[in-house]
Write an enzyme that holds these catalytic residues in place. Structure first.
Site, PDB file in Angstrom:
ATOM      1  N   ASP A  26     -12.037 -60.792  -4.302  1.00 48.96           N
ATOM      2  CA  ASP A  26     -11.023 -61.033  -3.277  1.00 48.96           C
ATOM      3  C   ASP A  26      -9.988 -62.042  -3.762  1.00 48.96           C
ATOM      4  OD1 ASP A  26      -9.802 -60.685  -0.846  1.00 48.96           O
ATOM      5  OD2 ASP A  26     -11.180 -61.973   0.270  1.00 48.96           O
ATOM      6  N   GLY A  27      -8.782 -61.924  -3.220  1.00 48.68           N
ATOM      7  CA  GLY A  27      -7.736 -62.914  -3.486  1.00 48.68           C
ATOM      8  C   GLY A  27      -6.596 -62.422  -4.365  1.00 48.68           C
ATOM      9  N   HIS A  43      -3.355 -57.116  -8.050  1.00 52.46           N
ATOM     10  CA  HIS A  43      -4.422 -56.145  -8.330  1.00 52.46           C
ATOM     11  C   HIS A  43      -4.480 -55.825  -9.823  1.00 52.46           C
ATOM     12  CE1 HIS A  43      -5.058 -55.798  -4.123  1.00 52.46           C
ATOM     13  NE2 HIS A  43      -3.953 -55.129  -3.860  1.00 52.46           N
ATOM     14  N   SER A  71     -12.759 -50.964   0.251  1.00 54.65           N
ATOM     15  CA  SER A  71     -13.653 -50.848   1.406  1.00 54.65           C
ATOM     16  C   SER A  71     -13.178 -49.740   2.346  1.00 54.65           C
ATOM     17  CB  SER A  71     -13.717 -52.180   2.161  1.00 54.65           C
ATOM     18  OG  SER A  71     -12.554 -52.351   2.956  1.00 54.65           O
ATOM     19  N   GLU A  73     -12.466 -50.197   5.210  1.00 57.48           N
ATOM     20  CA  GLU A  73     -11.434 -50.819   6.053  1.00 57.48           C
ATOM     21  C   GLU A  73     -10.096 -50.946   5.329  1.00 57.48           C
ATOM     22  OE1 GLU A  73     -14.663 -52.088   5.859  1.00 57.48           O
ATOM     23  OE2 GLU A  73     -15.079 -51.062   7.758  1.00 57.48           O
ATOM     24  N   LEU A 137     -25.725 -52.021 -19.335  1.00 62.74           N
ATOM     25  CA  LEU A 137     -25.331 -52.408 -17.971  1.00 62.74           C
ATOM     26  C   LEU A 137     -24.963 -51.201 -17.108  1.00 62.74           C
ATOM     27  CD1 LEU A 137     -24.328 -54.755 -16.003  1.00 62.74           C
ATOM     28  CD2 LEU A 137     -22.060 -54.331 -16.984  1.00 62.74           C
TER      29      LEU A 137
HETATM   30  C1  IPE Z   1     -13.168 -57.050   0.826  1.00 60.44           C
HETATM   31  O1  IPE Z   1     -11.987 -57.758   0.777  1.00 60.44           O
HETATM   32  C2  IPE Z   1     -13.006 -55.701   0.192  1.00 60.44           C
HETATM   33  C3  IPE Z   1     -12.820 -55.694  -1.255  1.00 60.44           C
HETATM   34  C4  IPE Z   1     -12.863 -56.741  -2.035  1.00 60.44           C
HETATM   35  C5  IPE Z   1     -12.596 -54.398  -1.830  1.00 60.44           C
HETATM   36  P1  IPE Z   1     -10.948 -57.717   2.000  1.00 60.44           P
HETATM   37  O2  IPE Z   1      -9.809 -58.575   1.588  1.00 60.44           O
HETATM   38  O3  IPE Z   1     -10.643 -56.321   2.351  1.00 60.44           O
HETATM   39  O4  IPE Z   1     -11.794 -58.365   3.167  1.00 60.44           O
HETATM   40  P2  IPE Z   1     -11.309 -59.110   4.483  1.00 60.44           P
HETATM   41  O5  IPE Z   1     -10.326 -58.200   5.144  1.00 60.44           O
HETATM   42  O6  IPE Z   1     -10.692 -60.405   4.079  1.00 60.44           O
HETATM   43  O7  IPE Z   1     -12.565 -59.320   5.268  1.00 60.44           O
HETATM   44  C1  IPE Z   2      -9.013 -57.938  -3.064  1.00 58.11           C
HETATM   45  O1  IPE Z   2      -7.849 -58.686  -2.967  1.00 58.11           O
HETATM   46  C2  IPE Z   2      -8.752 -56.541  -3.565  1.00 58.11           C
HETATM   47  C3  IPE Z   2      -8.969 -55.486  -2.559  1.00 58.11           C
HETATM   48  C4  IPE Z   2      -9.372 -55.680  -1.338  1.00 58.11           C
HETATM   49  C5  IPE Z   2      -8.722 -54.136  -2.982  1.00 58.11           C
HETATM   50  P1  IPE Z   2      -6.963 -58.665  -1.648  1.00 58.11           P
HETATM   51  O2  IPE Z   2      -5.934 -57.601  -1.804  1.00 58.11           O
HETATM   52  O3  IPE Z   2      -7.813 -58.552  -0.455  1.00 58.11           O
HETATM   53  O4  IPE Z   2      -6.284 -60.098  -1.730  1.00 58.11           O
HETATM   54  P2  IPE Z   2      -6.004 -61.086  -0.526  1.00 58.11           P
HETATM   55  O5  IPE Z   2      -7.289 -61.279   0.213  1.00 58.11           O
HETATM   56  O6  IPE Z   2      -4.963 -60.443   0.317  1.00 58.11           O
HETATM   57  O7  IPE Z   2      -5.526 -62.328  -1.190  1.00 58.11           O
HETATM   58 MG    MG Z   3      -8.703 -59.939   0.735  1.00 55.18          MG
END
Ligand code: IPE
Ligand code: IPE
Ligand code: MG
Length: 240
Positions: A26-27, A43, A71, A73, A137
């Site tokens: 995430d992030g 990304h 996800s 979502e 792995l």
């Molecule tokens: C979780 O991250 C899904 C992935 C890393 C693929 P999100 O950024 O979608 O999660 P929320 O929305 O902060 O819970």
């Molecule tokens: C995680 O990073 C990657 C995916 C969910 C695909 P985010 O795209 O959720 O990055 P933030 O949370 O918006 O920083």
């Molecule tokens: Mg995120």
């Protein structure tokens, strides 16, 4: 290898490497925003972290690495971002397949990939096939994955099979992760303390590690730090 990496690696107990590591990557969006870039740049940068962490896990003898890539979502994101993520997945598979093959990595997926485009499914199928005889792995990509949907899908297939007695093992065998041990360690980057529908059943006794580091900045040192932290944990599983 940097001296910091070397030092951390030296401190790692090679007999206490988790068998299965799961990561909520995430992030990426925040990483890009901090630099004034569109989210997709984050990304793309995150794909470099994937490469390094896959390599490091292979070298450490980790049995399985599950990466939350998309996800159930995430479909609500702008269409251009979803499209960009799918394109990045295909490009990364194309670019990395040779190296994955050389390093003995196997590939599998969890989640409902039938909802992904034909191009994505073809490329996944091709690389899964190319790596199928490897013995190193297991790289497990969570794509269109949701923990609740996975459990529901398992229940539905049990009903279809008319199974009358269900226990934990039988349910586990009907999940997408069938055959994999439960994660020993779950890493979430970018400082958020939630599961976001990831491996809900499988993480019942998983050790959690949250770091503020954003995924595109997550490198070997950060993995080693997570593993060292994990190695200090006392896993009691309800005992004393
Ligand atoms: C979780 O991250 C899904 C992935 C890393 C693929 P999100 O950024 O979608 O999660 P929320 O929305 O902060 O819970
Ligand atoms: C995680 O990073 C990657 C995916 C969910 C695909 P985010 O795209 O959720 O990055 P933030 O949370 O918006 O920083
Ligand atoms: Mg995120």
């Amino acid at each position: 290898m940097s001296s910091r990496e070397e030092e951390l690696l030296r401190r790692l107990d090679r007999k206490k490497i988790p068998r299965h590591i799961a990561v909520i990557m995430d992030g990426n969006g925040r990483w890009a925003r901090q630099r004034g870039f569109p989210r997709l740049v984050g990304h793309t940068a995150g794909a470099k972290s994937v490469r390094e962490i896959v390599r490091a896990c292979g070298e450490l003898g980790v049995h399985a690495l599950t990466l939350y890539a998309f996800s159930t979502e995430n479909w609500v994101r702008p269409a251009a971002e979803v499209k960009g993520l799918m394109k990045l997945l295909v490009r990364t598979l194309q670019r990395e397949a040779e190296e994955l093959e050389r390093s003995g990595v196997r590939l599998r997926t969890i989640g409902d990939i039938s909802a992904l485009s034909q191009t994505v499914r073809d490329e996944l199928g091709r690389v899964v096939g190319q790596l199928k005889d490897n013995r190193g792995l297991i790289l497990n990509l969570a794509l269109n994955y949701g923990g609740r949907q996975e459990i529901l899908q398992a229940v539905r297939s049990l009903l279809r099979e008319n199974v009358k007695q269900v226990d934990e093992d039988i349910l586990s065998e009907h999940l997408d992760t069938a055959g994999l041990p439960d994660p020993d360690l779950l890493i979430r980057t970018s400082g958020e303390f939630r599961l976001s529908n990831f491996l809900l059943w499988q993480c019942a006794y998983t050790e959690l590690y949250v770091t503020k580091t954003l995924w595109p900045d997550f490198r070997r040192v950060h993995l080693y730090e997570a593993l060292l932290d994990y190695q200090t944990r006392e896993r009691r599983f309800g005992g004393v």
